[in-house]
Design a protein around this motif. Sequence first.
Motif, PDB file in Angstrom:
ATOM      1  N   ALA A 115       0.844  -1.207   0.000  1.00  0.00           N
ATOM      2  CA  ALA A 115       0.000   0.000   0.000  1.00  0.00           C
ATOM      3  C   ALA A 115       0.875   1.251   0.000  1.00  0.00           C
ATOM      4  O   ALA A 115       0.597   2.235  -0.697  1.00  0.00           O
ATOM      5  CB  ALA A 115      -0.924  -0.014   1.215  1.00  0.00           C
ATOM      6  N   MET A 116       1.965   1.217   0.744  1.00  0.00           N
ATOM      7  CA  MET A 116       2.849   2.374   0.836  1.00  0.00           C
ATOM      8  C   MET A 116       3.531   2.648  -0.503  1.00  0.00           C
ATOM      9  O   MET A 116       3.599   3.800  -0.955  1.00  0.00           O
ATOM     10  CB  MET A 116       3.881   2.122   1.928  1.00  0.00           C
ATOM     11  CG  MET A 116       4.663   3.332   2.336  1.00  0.00           C
ATOM     12  SD  MET A 116       6.284   3.264   1.630  1.00  0.00           S
ATOM     13  CE  MET A 116       6.900   1.763   2.373  1.00  0.00           C
ATOM     14  N   VAL A 117       4.040   1.610  -1.144  1.00  0.00           N
ATOM     15  CA  VAL A 117       4.718   1.781  -2.435  1.00  0.00           C
ATOM     16  C   VAL A 117       3.731   2.287  -3.484  1.00  0.00           C
ATOM     17  O   VAL A 117       4.052   3.159  -4.298  1.00  0.00           O
ATOM     18  CB  VAL A 117       5.356   0.457  -2.897  1.00  0.00           C
ATOM     19  CG1 VAL A 117       5.870   0.568  -4.317  1.00  0.00           C
ATOM     20  CG2 VAL A 117       6.484   0.062  -1.965  1.00  0.00           C
ATOM     21  N   ALA A 118       2.520   1.733  -3.453  1.00  0.00           N
ATOM     22  CA  ALA A 118       1.501   2.173  -4.407  1.00  0.00           C
ATOM     23  C   ALA A 118       1.192   3.650  -4.193  1.00  0.00           C
ATOM     24  O   ALA A 118       1.097   4.433  -5.145  1.00  0.00           O
ATOM     25  CB  ALA A 118       0.245   1.324  -4.242  1.00  0.00           C
ATOM     26  N   CYS A 119       1.065   4.046  -2.944  1.00  0.00           N
ATOM     27  CA  CYS A 119       0.659   5.417  -2.623  1.00  0.00           C
ATOM     28  C   CYS A 119       1.787   6.415  -2.821  1.00  0.00           C
ATOM     29  O   CYS A 119       1.651   7.408  -3.520  1.00  0.00           O
ATOM     30  CB  CYS A 119       0.156   5.432  -1.174  1.00  0.00           C
ATOM     31  SG  CYS A 119      -0.273   7.058  -0.571  1.00  0.00           S
ATOM     32  N   VAL A 120       2.945   6.159  -2.213  1.00  0.00           N
ATOM     33  CA  VAL A 120       4.014   7.162  -2.203  1.00  0.00           C
ATOM     34  C   VAL A 120       4.817   7.151  -3.504  1.00  0.00           C
ATOM     35  O   VAL A 120       5.207   8.187  -4.015  1.00  0.00           O
ATOM     36  CB  VAL A 120       4.941   6.952  -0.991  1.00  0.00           C
ATOM     37  CG1 VAL A 120       6.078   7.970  -0.986  1.00  0.00           C
ATOM     38  CG2 VAL A 120       4.141   7.050   0.303  1.00  0.00           C
ATOM     39  N   ASP A 121       5.060   5.962  -4.060  1.00  0.00           N
ATOM     40  CA  ASP A 121       5.878   5.884  -5.276  1.00  0.00           C
ATOM     41  C   ASP A 121       5.046   5.672  -6.538  1.00  0.00           C
ATOM     42  O   ASP A 121       5.597   5.603  -7.636  1.00  0.00           O
ATOM     43  CB  ASP A 121       6.906   4.744  -5.166  1.00  0.00           C
ATOM     44  CG  ASP A 121       7.962   5.021  -4.111  1.00  0.00           C
ATOM     45  OD1 ASP A 121       7.654   5.776  -3.175  1.00  0.00           O
ATOM     46  OD2 ASP A 121       9.075   4.487  -4.217  1.00  0.00           O
TER      47      ASP A 121
END
Lengths: 356, 356
Positions: free
Chosen positions: B167-173
């Motif tokens: 979820a973090m990679v999808a959102c931030v990157d």
Amino acid sequence: MRLAIDVMGGDQGPGVIVQGAAQAVLAHAELELDLFGPRQHLDAEISRLPQPLAAAASRLKLCDAPSVVRQDATAAWALRRGQQSSMCAMLRSVAEGRAAAGVSAGNTAALVALSRRELGMLAGMSRPAISTALPARAGGRCYLLDLGANIDLPAERLVDFAFLGAAMVACVDGVGRPRVALLNVGAEATKGNVCVREADRLLRKAVACEAVSGKWREIDYPAFERPDFDYVGYVEGGDIFSGGVDVVVCDGFVGNAVLKSSEGLTRMLVERVQMAFESTLGGRLASLLARPVLKRLKQELDPVRYNGASLLGLKGIVVKSHGSTPAVGFYYAIRRAMREVEQNLPARMAASWSRR
Amino acid sequence: MRLAIDVMGGDQGPGVIVQGAAQAVLAHAELELDLFGPRQHLDAEISRLPQPLAAAASRLKLCDAPSVVRQDATAAWALRRGQQSSMCAMLRSVAEGRAAAGVSAGNTAALVALSRRELGMLAGMSRPAISTALPARAGGRCYLLDLGANIDLPAERLVDFAFLGAAMVACVDGVGRPRVALLNVGAEATKGNVCVREADRLLRKAVACEAVSGKWREIDYPAFERPDFDYVGYVEGGDIFSGGVDVVVCDGFVGNAVLKSSEGLTRMLVERVQMAFESTLGGRLASLLARPVLKRLKQELDPVRYNGASLLGLKGIVVKSHGSTPAVGFYYAIRRAMREVEQNLPARMAASWSRR
């Protein structure tokens, strides 16, 4: 000196292993190698050896072993079904004294399990620990153990590893009083899991035995006498490369992750440096000028040169080569085994271990 | 944008943190920072700011917090006695919405425990996971989690981490379908400890849910629906740097050891390269010629640039800076927090988490 080689382990097939073996006998006049593998593979690879390696063939003795331990085999499979394998035959020749040491690039779990059964362990050791050297600052090196043979360990095994690692560094590298540390997630006493904290407590007791005049003997852990190393406490991952310690002890899962990630990082950095130098004219000129420097650096730091992990705690010498190593890497693994033979590692380790 | 900064955490004292904060507001016109620490330290460091950083002072608001969480404090101590600390006051300002995110270079265990209490967790998460990006091949990067907050985990937590990391990679990157892997000691299904093998089984069930048409729902682990990532199975340590995966999940002990050893290895390699170039005339000439190349390389690979680890699973944004980072590293940690604010990480993470 005669060593036994398992030809069938490497990821790139037996050709690379046979070439590495040929390099070794050409470089060392006193060396003879027994190569274990299915006869047809051995014959084919020997006949394929390029010049000048083909000249080595007379000192490579081919020993037929019909089966192979595959990379995906379990240790249980190897113990039950691997009797006719090249790995098992190689280990048996070490156990029976026909070879002074054995080298394999094969399945690690199988090698550990078969080594234990064929060679036997030092009294009180349950399973071999795997250890290899990593380059450190100021031209130094640091041995890391365990590297994957032992997972979910009790604290007492980490203490055993500290003794084994110290004895090995003292014997093979001639370090008078090795500095030994436990790998943890911080240097503070409150950090880490239960196992690491307990190992720290046991090691502090062990190395402080004279200061507390025998009092620690009352605990249930077997008595140590005058350990031949300094226990420096916890270190973090970065300290492996700092040059400040000779041996870093950890669980096999952690050690394997650190070793593999260090190798991957080194490969990535070398690639990035090359790409950066290639990308500009100034960089290309610079890399021409700096060629001798870069060549020496590569030699010093190349993971291939550090190839060859020792299985410690056995009553004999077994060295594990990386599965994916090129021929020159396998040659370095053979060199590692030779050094341990020259230094008479098992006997000196057993003496150090019995003083424990 | 207003962020909250704990000034008292770094190993090198509050000066470095205040300088990093000043750099950040000078570089970003929209940024305002609330600095938390004992008043006398804040005043002293602000008055000591060199030009041109001193110009930033008007956008640094000083917020008195009389006490400090020391590096050797336990999480239990911080929870019980850290109410007046700069770290706790910083987190409270995030919890109360006065700041959009918080940054600290302080005691990790205390930061995790206090963040959890002050900000609260996403439903079903027990403790925050710590994650940071490492450089990978071909200009890529890979996020590793957990990095030290969670030790001796059950398999279900590793599965949670896979979801959080994706979820973090999808959102931030902005990665559409992140590739997520479990760190293990080998790629074969038989490798690893019980916890990793169980996490692998759960993840295979989770990502294959459509194929097996709901059958896996019969197991006791809560149902996943359409995970937004590809689970690629086991990877070894070296694969972190291969560019083939976006997220690698592991126990906090292992992740911390890998991260710290990677940093230590990079420092050692950079030092060796510099020494090698300095040691010969050709090398010194080459390094002059290659200065732009080397400068860009250092920028790309410098661990300082990757400084700033995210605490994931919280109902808010908290970034952990390395304790030993220089001012510019703390600036990068602030940048990380800004990016997470811009991408609205907590809300999008909660949405992704609730779809789980």
